[in-house]
Design an enzyme around this catalytic site. Structure first.
Site, PDB file in Angstrom:
ATOM      1  N   CYS A   2       6.885  -0.702 -11.764  1.00  0.00           N
ATOM      2  CA  CYS A   2       8.291  -1.109 -11.928  1.00  0.00           C
ATOM      3  C   CYS A   2       9.115  -0.720 -10.699  1.00  0.00           C
ATOM      4  O   CYS A   2       8.826   0.264 -10.021  1.00  0.00           O
ATOM      5  CB  CYS A   2       8.914  -0.410 -13.119  1.00  0.00           C
ATOM      6  SG  CYS A   2       7.993  -0.568 -14.625  1.00  0.00           S
ATOM      7  N   ARG A  27       5.759  -4.433  -5.432  1.00  0.00           N
ATOM      8  CA  ARG A  27       5.185  -3.347  -6.232  1.00  0.00           C
ATOM      9  C   ARG A  27       4.413  -3.878  -7.441  1.00  0.00           C
ATOM     10  O   ARG A  27       3.653  -3.145  -8.052  1.00  0.00           O
ATOM     11  CB  ARG A  27       6.320  -2.427  -6.719  1.00  0.00           C
ATOM     12  CG  ARG A  27       7.020  -1.695  -5.602  1.00  0.00           C
ATOM     13  CD  ARG A  27       8.322  -1.101  -6.071  1.00  0.00           C
ATOM     14  NE  ARG A  27       8.134   0.007  -6.990  1.00  0.00           N
ATOM     15  CZ  ARG A  27       8.118   1.287  -6.661  1.00  0.00           C
ATOM     16  NH1 ARG A  27       8.270   1.632  -5.396  1.00  0.00           N
ATOM     17  NH2 ARG A  27       7.963   2.225  -7.560  1.00  0.00           N
ATOM     18  N   TRP A  71       6.741  -3.727 -14.925  1.00  0.00           N
ATOM     19  CA  TRP A  71       5.284  -3.861 -14.988  1.00  0.00           C
ATOM     20  C   TRP A  71       4.914  -3.250 -16.327  1.00  0.00           C
ATOM     21  O   TRP A  71       4.984  -2.034 -16.511  1.00  0.00           O
ATOM     22  CB  TRP A  71       4.657  -3.099 -13.820  1.00  0.00           C
ATOM     23  CG  TRP A  71       3.209  -3.363 -13.586  1.00  0.00           C
ATOM     24  CD1 TRP A  71       2.667  -4.391 -12.856  1.00  0.00           C
ATOM     25  CD2 TRP A  71       2.098  -2.587 -14.050  1.00  0.00           C
ATOM     26  NE1 TRP A  71       1.292  -4.288 -12.855  1.00  0.00           N
ATOM     27  CE2 TRP A  71       0.920  -3.199 -13.571  1.00  0.00           C
ATOM     28  CE3 TRP A  71       1.982  -1.432 -14.825  1.00  0.00           C
ATOM     29  CZ2 TRP A  71      -0.351  -2.693 -13.839  1.00  0.00           C
ATOM     30  CZ3 TRP A  71       0.709  -0.930 -15.091  1.00  0.00           C
ATOM     31  CH2 TRP A  71      -0.432  -1.571 -14.590  1.00  0.00           C
ATOM     32  N   ASN A  97      11.835   3.549 -14.683  1.00  0.00           N
ATOM     33  CA  ASN A  97      10.429   3.546 -14.243  1.00  0.00           C
ATOM     34  C   ASN A  97       9.790   4.782 -14.829  1.00  0.00           C
ATOM     35  O   ASN A  97      10.401   5.846 -14.819  1.00  0.00           O
ATOM     36  CB  ASN A  97      10.306   3.749 -12.732  1.00  0.00           C
ATOM     37  CG  ASN A  97      10.732   2.570 -11.944  1.00  0.00           C
ATOM     38  OD1 ASN A  97      11.077   1.547 -12.501  1.00  0.00           O
ATOM     39  ND2 ASN A  97      10.716   2.724 -10.637  1.00  0.00           N
ATOM     40  N   GLY A  98       8.529   4.663 -15.230  1.00  0.00           N
ATOM     41  CA  GLY A  98       7.825   5.844 -15.727  1.00  0.00           C
ATOM     42  C   GLY A  98       7.461   5.665 -17.193  1.00  0.00           C
ATOM     43  O   GLY A  98       7.509   4.549 -17.729  1.00  0.00           O
ATOM     44  N   GLU A 452     -14.881  -0.862   0.853  1.00  0.00           N
ATOM     45  CA  GLU A 452     -13.525  -1.379   1.076  1.00  0.00           C
ATOM     46  C   GLU A 452     -13.551  -2.906   1.213  1.00  0.00           C
ATOM     47  O   GLU A 452     -12.664  -3.597   0.710  1.00  0.00           O
ATOM     48  CB  GLU A 452     -12.929  -0.701   2.318  1.00  0.00           C
ATOM     49  CG  GLU A 452     -11.561  -1.187   2.748  1.00  0.00           C
ATOM     50  CD  GLU A 452     -10.474  -1.044   1.678  1.00  0.00           C
ATOM     51  OE1 GLU A 452     -10.695  -0.384   0.660  1.00  0.00           O
ATOM     52  OE2 GLU A 452      -9.404  -1.645   1.872  1.00  0.00           O
ATOM     53  N   LYS A 456     -11.431  -5.389  -1.174  1.00  0.00           N
ATOM     54  CA  LYS A 456     -10.507  -6.414  -0.658  1.00  0.00           C
ATOM     55  C   LYS A 456     -10.864  -7.777  -1.221  1.00  0.00           C
ATOM     56  O   LYS A 456     -10.015  -8.525  -1.663  1.00  0.00           O
ATOM     57  CB  LYS A 456     -10.629  -6.484   0.854  1.00  0.00           C
ATOM     58  CG  LYS A 456      -9.719  -5.935   1.851  1.00  0.00           C
ATOM     59  CD  LYS A 456      -8.455  -5.264   1.668  1.00  0.00           C
ATOM     60  CE  LYS A 456      -8.179  -4.506   0.436  1.00  0.00           C
ATOM     61  NZ  LYS A 456      -7.675  -3.193   0.564  1.00  0.00           N
ATOM     62  N   GLU A 459     -10.084  -8.079  -5.085  1.00  0.00           N
ATOM     63  CA  GLU A 459      -8.689  -8.020  -5.529  1.00  0.00           C
ATOM     64  C   GLU A 459      -7.882  -9.249  -5.132  1.00  0.00           C
ATOM     65  O   GLU A 459      -6.970  -9.633  -5.856  1.00  0.00           O
ATOM     66  CB  GLU A 459      -7.991  -6.724  -5.095  1.00  0.00           C
ATOM     67  CG  GLU A 459      -7.680  -6.611  -3.640  1.00  0.00           C
ATOM     68  CD  GLU A 459      -6.924  -5.332  -3.304  1.00  0.00           C
ATOM     69  OE1 GLU A 459      -6.080  -4.900  -4.085  1.00  0.00           O
ATOM     70  OE2 GLU A 459      -7.190  -4.768  -2.229  1.00  0.00           O
ATOM     71  N   HIS A 475     -32.536  -0.574  -6.067  1.00  0.00           N
ATOM     72  CA  HIS A 475     -32.629   0.280  -7.254  1.00  0.00           C
ATOM     73  C   HIS A 475     -31.890  -0.328  -8.442  1.00  0.00           C
ATOM     74  O   HIS A 475     -31.358   0.398  -9.279  1.00  0.00           O
ATOM     75  CB  HIS A 475     -32.094   1.685  -6.938  1.00  0.00           C
ATOM     76  CG  HIS A 475     -32.887   2.376  -5.867  1.00  0.00           C
ATOM     77  ND1 HIS A 475     -34.146   2.881  -6.079  1.00  0.00           N
ATOM     78  CD2 HIS A 475     -32.619   2.580  -4.550  1.00  0.00           C
ATOM     79  CE1 HIS A 475     -34.608   3.405  -4.955  1.00  0.00           C
ATOM     80  NE2 HIS A 475     -33.700   3.220  -4.007  1.00  0.00           N
ATOM     81  N   LYS A 574       1.407  -2.424  -6.429  1.00  0.00           N
ATOM     82  CA  LYS A 574       1.208  -1.816  -5.116  1.00  0.00           C
ATOM     83  C   LYS A 574       1.058  -0.310  -5.226  1.00  0.00           C
ATOM     84  O   LYS A 574       0.235   0.303  -4.571  1.00  0.00           O
ATOM     85  CB  LYS A 574       2.393  -2.168  -4.212  1.00  0.00           C
ATOM     86  CG  LYS A 574       2.312  -1.582  -2.809  1.00  0.00           C
ATOM     87  CD  LYS A 574       1.178  -2.186  -2.025  1.00  0.00           C
ATOM     88  CE  LYS A 574       1.054  -1.616  -0.623  1.00  0.00           C
ATOM     89  NZ  LYS A 574      -0.248  -1.972  -0.022  1.00  0.00           N
TER      90      LYS A 574
HETATM   91  O1  M6R Z   1      -0.629   4.439  -2.277  1.00  0.00           O
HETATM   92  P1  M6R Z   1      -2.044   4.874  -2.395  1.00  0.00           P
HETATM   93  O2  M6R Z   1      -2.780   4.845  -1.106  1.00  0.00           O
HETATM   94  O3  M6R Z   1      -2.199   6.192  -3.074  1.00  0.00           O
HETATM   95  O4  M6R Z   1      -2.727   3.796  -3.339  1.00  0.00           O
HETATM   96  C1  M6R Z   1      -4.019   3.979  -3.838  1.00  0.00           C
HETATM   97  C2  M6R Z   1      -4.586   2.671  -4.318  1.00  0.00           C
HETATM   98  O5  M6R Z   1      -3.859   2.206  -5.415  1.00  0.00           O
HETATM   99  C3  M6R Z   1      -4.559   1.598  -3.221  1.00  0.00           C
HETATM  100  O6  M6R Z   1      -5.224   2.063  -2.085  1.00  0.00           O
HETATM  101  C4  M6R Z   1      -5.230   0.305  -3.701  1.00  0.00           C
HETATM  102  O7  M6R Z   1      -6.568   0.520  -3.962  1.00  0.00           O
HETATM  103  C5  M6R Z   1      -5.058  -0.750  -2.622  1.00  0.00           C
HETATM  104  N1  M6R Z   1      -3.733  -1.285  -2.635  1.00  0.00           N
HETATM  105  C6  M6R Z   1      -6.048  -1.859  -2.763  1.00  0.00           C
HETATM  106  O8  M6R Z   1      -5.929  -2.753  -1.692  1.00  0.00           O
END
Ligand code: M6R
Length: 579
Positions: A2, A27, A71, A97-98, A452, A456, A459, A475, A574
């Site tokens: 949020c 976000r 959110w 938020n929260g 990674e 990417k 997602e 395995h 985000k």
């Molecule tokens: O803000 P942060 O680096 O702590 O976020 C951690 C993850 O949520 C973040 O790296 C997430 O995996 C990426 N946005 C994915 O691309």
């Protein structure tokens, strides 16, 4: 997750709130709303994406207001559950938020006392509590209200007969923007940049009252002073410019980001921190966790310092018995799991270091020391430049710990990243875009790069993708290899080159189309793979960077070919500020 924004001042609030909410869209959200105060308290809220038509057909007047992107956590995304929420008398509006952990109990009590609830949210208890506590002073009513809330909140409240926006923070970020004849508040700095460079970061337990010319912060009812800081980001940093997507813009910013981060992360005072401890434990989530894994290979390989890398969400509940330096890696500085892990490390008397991209973020207040990455605001949900900036920090730390043996290599990193932009990934994209599953494999530091790459890809393209240490595929995952299951393998010079070539042949023999990322001129690799992606000859540290950028671009162009919503993938936020 949020986002909230509030405004009080000499201008009409609604357009500023809407513009602020747009800045917070990155976000992640599923509904939005604003409330302004004019002759009445006016509220407009909807499920879905912010649309100008909603606001054009219903312009809300008033020089004071609050806004929210939601959110969903408690209650499905719909118009009713969207914020702001109001009390029974429609005199008070709140955005939050929260998570209010004791909302269910509070709701029962309020219902028993005659309050009527419209939504399924935890937030709605707040305006009803403020209503009960309100005796003409909104600040005091909010103070009494937050005293009974358990959980996390960044909240803004307004009342029909009060000239102020009241803000309160507990375990959820909130920053004030100090303008000229106007004050703002928001969950992060991005909505403020257009209006002011002067900001105040609230601390947990703070309650602030904002009026056009004045703000005041109270803690336990007593006025406190918080420093006014000058933001080092500009408004242009949050604009997309000529790029089709923020993600692409941010990928292209990486040469500069790497250069700046290497240049600024040179404070040798961190060296003793690493030398005083038996080892280093990294806590992080997602992409930041992958950067932490790369750090492990660098620090263990170059400096013989043992490093463990823990998922922050696990570390909090299963804390190992360590006396290490605990390094929290977090782009946003607000990830709930990472903050919780860091607090746990502090409770275990560990020394702590934060690596973050955001000035004033919560992690900087918890950690003993902070190293900033210089990525600038990252708006695309998929982390790209923040990952490269984290790698820059870790390479520089390893460099400082090892008598600057990487100085020369680091001075060239930005140029090497730029060269990736000249590569043609068309054939690799063609091979990936119709796949039902894609594997990314590598060994050593290229294993986290592969993790990674897979993150990417999944997602933003929504194609299932798995990252594996190349030796692990046989395995179990070999059972999934088919002509519809491409494998993207990093195979560059080093002590695992020969074994990687064998692995690639084994995968190829099981029918998997192979994309090989290797060194230019490597005819052995080129002959056995279906698509060869040649990288310029370079040292290991540089190859870690360039292969990462290749994977970002491969994911980006695959997602683009599939017409995905690249900057805001479905269901993702985000900054994950709840556990
Ligand atoms: O803000 P942060 O680096 O702590 O976020 C951690 C993850 O949520 C973040 O790296 C997430 O995996 C990426 N946005 C994915 O691309």
């Amino acid at each position: 997750m949020c986002g909230i924004v509030g405004y009080v001042g000499r201008r009409e609030a609604a357009p500023l709130l809407v513009q602020g909410l747009r800045r917070l869209e990155y976000r992640g959200y599923d509904s939005f709303g604003i409330a302004t105060r004019d002759k009445d308290l006016l509220v407009l809220k909807h499920k879905g994406k912010i649309s100008d038509t909603v606001f054009v057909s219903n312009p809300l007047p008033g020089g004071l207001g609050i806004g929210h992107t939601r959110w969903a956590t408690h209650g499905v995304p719909n118009d009713v559950n969207a914020h702001p929420h109001v009390d029974c008398t429609h005199n008070i509006a709140v955005v939050h938020n929260g998570v209010i952990e004791n909302y269910s109990e509070l709701r029962k009590q309020l219902t028993a006392r005659g309050h009527h609830f419209s939504s399924q949210t935890d937030t709605e208890v707040i305006p009803h509590l403020i209503e009960e506590n309100y005796e003409g002073d909104l600040l005091e009513a909010v103070r009494r209200t937050v005293a009974v809330l358990h959980g996390s909140y960044a909240l803004l409240a307004i009342a029909q007969d009060d000239d102020r926006v009241i803000a309160a923070r507990e375990k959820s970020p909130l920053v004030l923007g100090i303008g000229d004849g106007e004050m703002l508040a928001a969950s992060d700095m991005t909505p403020l940049l257009e209006h002011t460079e002067r900001v105040v970061f609230l601390e947990d337990g703070d309650i602030a009252s904002l009026s056009a010319d004045h703000y005041e912060i109270l803690r336990a009812g007593i006025p406190v002073t918080r420093p006014v800081e000058i933001v080092d980001w500009g408004v242009e940093d949050v604009k997309k410019g000529a790029f089709e997507h923020y993600m692409l813009k941010e990928i292209y910013e990486q040469p500069q980001v790497f250069y700046e981060t290497v240049r600024t992360a040179t404070d040798e005072s961190i060296v003793p921190l690493f030398k005083k401890v038996p080892g280093v434990t990294v806590v992080a989530c997602g992409t930041s966790y992958h950067a932490g894994l790369v750090f492990k290979y660098l620090l263990e390989g170059m400096c013989s310092i043992p490093v463990r890398v823990e998922l922050a969400s696990e570390f909090k509940y299963f804390t190992p018995p360590i006396r290490d330096l605990v390094v929290a890696v977090t782009q946003s500085g607000e990830t709930a799991d990472t903050l919780a892990a860091l607090r746990k490390a502090k409770a275990h008397n560990c020394m702590t270091l934060a690596v973050t991209n955001v000035q004033g973020s919560t992690v900087t207040r918890i950690a003993d020391q902070t190293i900033f990455t210089r990525a600038g605001p990252e708006i695309g949900v998929a982390a790209t430049k923040s990952f490269t900036a984290q790698l820059a920090v870790f390479m520089q730390v390893a460099n400082l710990l090892c008598d600057r043996e990487l100085d020369e290599v680091l001075s060239r990193g930005h140029l090497a990243i730029s060269e990736v932009f000249l590569m043609d990934l068309g054939k690799a994209v063609t091979l990936c875009k119709d796949a039902g599953l894609i594997f990314f494999v590598g060994r050593g530091p290229f294993y986290p790069v592969a993790l990674e790459g897979a993150l990417k890809m999944k997602e933003i393209s929504y194609i299932p993708a798995e990252g594996y240490a190349a030796g692990e595929l046989k395995h179990g995952p070999f059972a999934l290899l088919t002509p519809e299951t491409p494998v993207v393998a990093i195979c560059t010079p080093g002590n695992t080159y020969d074994v990687m070539i064998s692995n690639i042949k084994e995968m190829k023999a099981r029918g998997a189309p192979m994309v090989g990322i290797g060194e230019e001129g490597d005819s052995e690799l080129e002959e056995i793979v279906d698509v060869f992606v040649p990288l310029p000859r370079s040292p290991l540290a540089i190859r870690i960077l360039t292969t990462s950028v290749v994977f970002q671009l491969l994911s980006y162009y695959t997602a683009k070919a599939l017409e995905r919503e690249i900057d805001k993938p479905r269901n993702l936020a985000k900054s994950v500020t709840v556990e």
